[in-house]
Design a protein around this motif. Structure first.
Motif, PDB file in Angstrom:
ATOM      1  N   LEU B 165     -21.064 -29.841   8.688  1.00 53.38           N
ATOM      2  CA  LEU B 165     -21.067 -28.570   9.350  1.00 53.38           C
ATOM      3  C   LEU B 165     -19.575 -28.393   9.766  1.00 53.38           C
ATOM      4  O   LEU B 165     -18.762 -27.268   9.584  1.00 53.38           O
ATOM      5  CB  LEU B 165     -21.578 -28.739  10.700  1.00 53.38           C
ATOM      6  CG  LEU B 165     -21.828 -27.563  11.542  1.00 53.38           C
ATOM      7  CD1 LEU B 165     -22.279 -26.387  10.978  1.00 53.38           C
ATOM      8  CD2 LEU B 165     -22.874 -27.601  12.698  1.00 53.38           C
ATOM      9  N   GLY B 166     -18.669 -29.261  10.080  1.00 52.15           N
ATOM     10  CA  GLY B 166     -17.409 -29.188  10.454  1.00 52.15           C
ATOM     11  C   GLY B 166     -17.213 -28.632  11.732  1.00 52.15           C
ATOM     12  O   GLY B 166     -18.001 -28.244  12.271  1.00 52.15           O
ATOM     13  N   ILE B 167     -15.903 -28.543  12.289  1.00 52.93           N
ATOM     14  CA  ILE B 167     -15.589 -27.994  13.643  1.00 52.93           C
ATOM     15  C   ILE B 167     -15.985 -26.518  13.673  1.00 52.93           C
ATOM     16  O   ILE B 167     -16.209 -26.101  14.788  1.00 52.93           O
ATOM     17  CB  ILE B 167     -14.185 -28.126  13.926  1.00 52.93           C
ATOM     18  CG1 ILE B 167     -13.908 -27.995  15.376  1.00 52.93           C
ATOM     19  CG2 ILE B 167     -13.169 -27.497  12.998  1.00 52.93           C
ATOM     20  CD1 ILE B 167     -14.384 -29.142  16.506  1.00 52.93           C
ATOM     21  N   GLU B 168     -15.643 -25.818  12.720  1.00 54.01           N
ATOM     22  CA  GLU B 168     -15.853 -24.210  12.584  1.00 54.01           C
ATOM     23  C   GLU B 168     -17.409 -24.007  13.240  1.00 54.01           C
ATOM     24  O   GLU B 168     -17.705 -22.968  13.555  1.00 54.01           O
ATOM     25  CB  GLU B 168     -15.686 -23.922  11.553  1.00 54.01           C
ATOM     26  CG  GLU B 168     -14.143 -23.718  10.885  1.00 54.01           C
ATOM     27  CD  GLU B 168     -13.381 -22.807  12.080  1.00 54.01           C
ATOM     28  OE1 GLU B 168     -13.786 -21.636  12.077  1.00 54.01           O
ATOM     29  OE2 GLU B 168     -12.103 -23.185  12.477  1.00 54.01           O
ATOM     30  N   GLY B 169     -18.291 -24.927  12.722  1.00 56.26           N
ATOM     31  CA  GLY B 169     -19.911 -24.644  13.125  1.00 56.26           C
ATOM     32  C   GLY B 169     -20.258 -24.989  14.372  1.00 56.26           C
ATOM     33  O   GLY B 169     -21.249 -24.770  14.793  1.00 56.26           O
ATOM     34  N   LYS B 170     -18.966 -25.556  15.136  1.00 55.85           N
ATOM     35  CA  LYS B 170     -19.615 -25.969  16.629  1.00 55.85           C
ATOM     36  C   LYS B 170     -19.054 -24.947  17.556  1.00 55.85           C
ATOM     37  O   LYS B 170     -19.307 -24.609  18.368  1.00 55.85           O
ATOM     38  CB  LYS B 170     -19.074 -27.369  16.659  1.00 55.85           C
ATOM     39  CG  LYS B 170     -19.703 -28.245  15.716  1.00 55.85           C
ATOM     40  CD  LYS B 170     -19.292 -29.539  15.685  1.00 55.85           C
ATOM     41  CE  LYS B 170     -19.987 -30.273  14.733  1.00 55.85           C
ATOM     42  NZ  LYS B 170     -19.349 -31.803  14.655  1.00 55.85           N
TER      43      LYS B 170
END
Lengths: 136, 170
Positions: B165-170
């Motif tokens: 997911l990576g930080i952008e998805g959170k």
């Protein structure tokens, strides 16, 4: 994912449609934010808007987050996952039925979505209780 | 940076590597491409550029890759030291110089484990090179060795981008 719970002060597509020039300053649906955008700040990685400005009703984790591209565009990209999650929650179709072979990212996205939705519901209940108390 | 992960472990994408002489790009374009996967972010990609087909990993495939790499026998001390190590190169060199011999061995052991994890991730994800069925064994034949390392590093970056997911998805 916070935006639908954030009320009128949160970023939305309607604002870009109503105000000429705002869409390009917000990065044309997913691009980097542009200089001149209200409330924009800058750090060594470029321009950003603090999360609490984008989604005023967001939780602590998102409020500390530095938003570098329009999160509404991001939400639109994950809209099918959000729909699948809500269908799962409503008991209409399970995540497994919608995504038979999910990636690690999809499961993580559903986890994040679930946790944020629960927190948003909790905040809404808190607000409702506060309003009820002050109304008495 | 936008969200760029895939939702199904049956989906795959084609990527190119930036050390390919049919690909021309600046350092900035390379970095953008690694985070977006969009060929339009590169300067020029000629028709002759080699296409690598990779699939996204499911949680079980990712776990299997880690187990094959030795997740149960890796050095935990090495992992802690890896997490604690400074990001600045100069500072990291001085920090590493001050480690005991045991700590250095543990750190080297963990780095070797990470390298095996990357190899196993590519083994699970890479399906075709230039349209032909392929595996990590073909990647290991790439010479000079510097190019092999770049190809491995870029393949891993793309696999992580489409699978996590990576930080952008959170």
């Amino acid at each position: 994912m916070w935006l639908s719970h954030s009320g009128s002060r949160a970023w939305s597509c309607e604002q870009c449609q109503a105000k000429r020039g705002l869409r390009s300053l917000r990065g044309n649906c997913g691009g980097p934010l542009k200089r001149g955008l209200p409330l924009v700040q800058e750090d060594d990685q470029g321009l950003y808007v603090p999360g609490y400005r984008v989604a005023p009703d967001c939780g602590e984790a998102f409020s500390d987050y530095r938003v570098r591209s329009c999160p509404v565009a991001g939400s639109n990209r994950v809209a099918p996952i959000i729909s699948a999650y809500h269908r799962h929650r409503a008991g209409l179709a399970t995540i497994k039925e919608t995504y038979p072979k999910p990636t690690c990212a999809l499961l993580e996205a559903v986890d994040v979505l679930h946790s944020n939705t629960e927190q948003a519901i909790y905040r809404a209940q808190e607000r409702a209780m506060k309003e009820a108390r002050s109304g008495n | 940076m936008a969200l760029t992960f895939l939702t199904s472990a049956d989906l795959s994408i084609d990527i190119v590597v930036t050390c390919d002489k049919s690909v021309e790009c600046s350092d900035e374009q390379r970095s953008t491409y690694l985070s977006s996967g969009d060929l339009n972010d590169l300067g020029e990609v000629k028709e002759s550029a080699t296409r690598f087909t990779i699939k996204a990993l499911s949680p079980s495939e990712r776990e299997e890759a880690e187990v094959r790499a030795g997740a149960y026998s890796r050095s935990e001390l090495g992992r802690i030291l890896w997490v604690e190590s400074p990001s600045d190169t100069q500072e990291k060199a001085r920090w590493h110089h001050a480690l005991t011999d045991d700590e250095r061995t543990a750190m080297a052991d963990y780095q070797a484990y990470l390298s095996r994890v990357y190899t196993e991730m590519v083994r699970s994800s890479l399906t075709h090179i230039g349209g032909e069925t392929a595996s990590v064994d073909q990647v290991n034949l790439i010479r000079p060795d510097g190019h092999r390392l770049i190809v491995m590093a870029e393949l891993v970056a793309h696999i992580q981008r489409i699978s996590l997911l990576g930080i952008e998805g959170k």
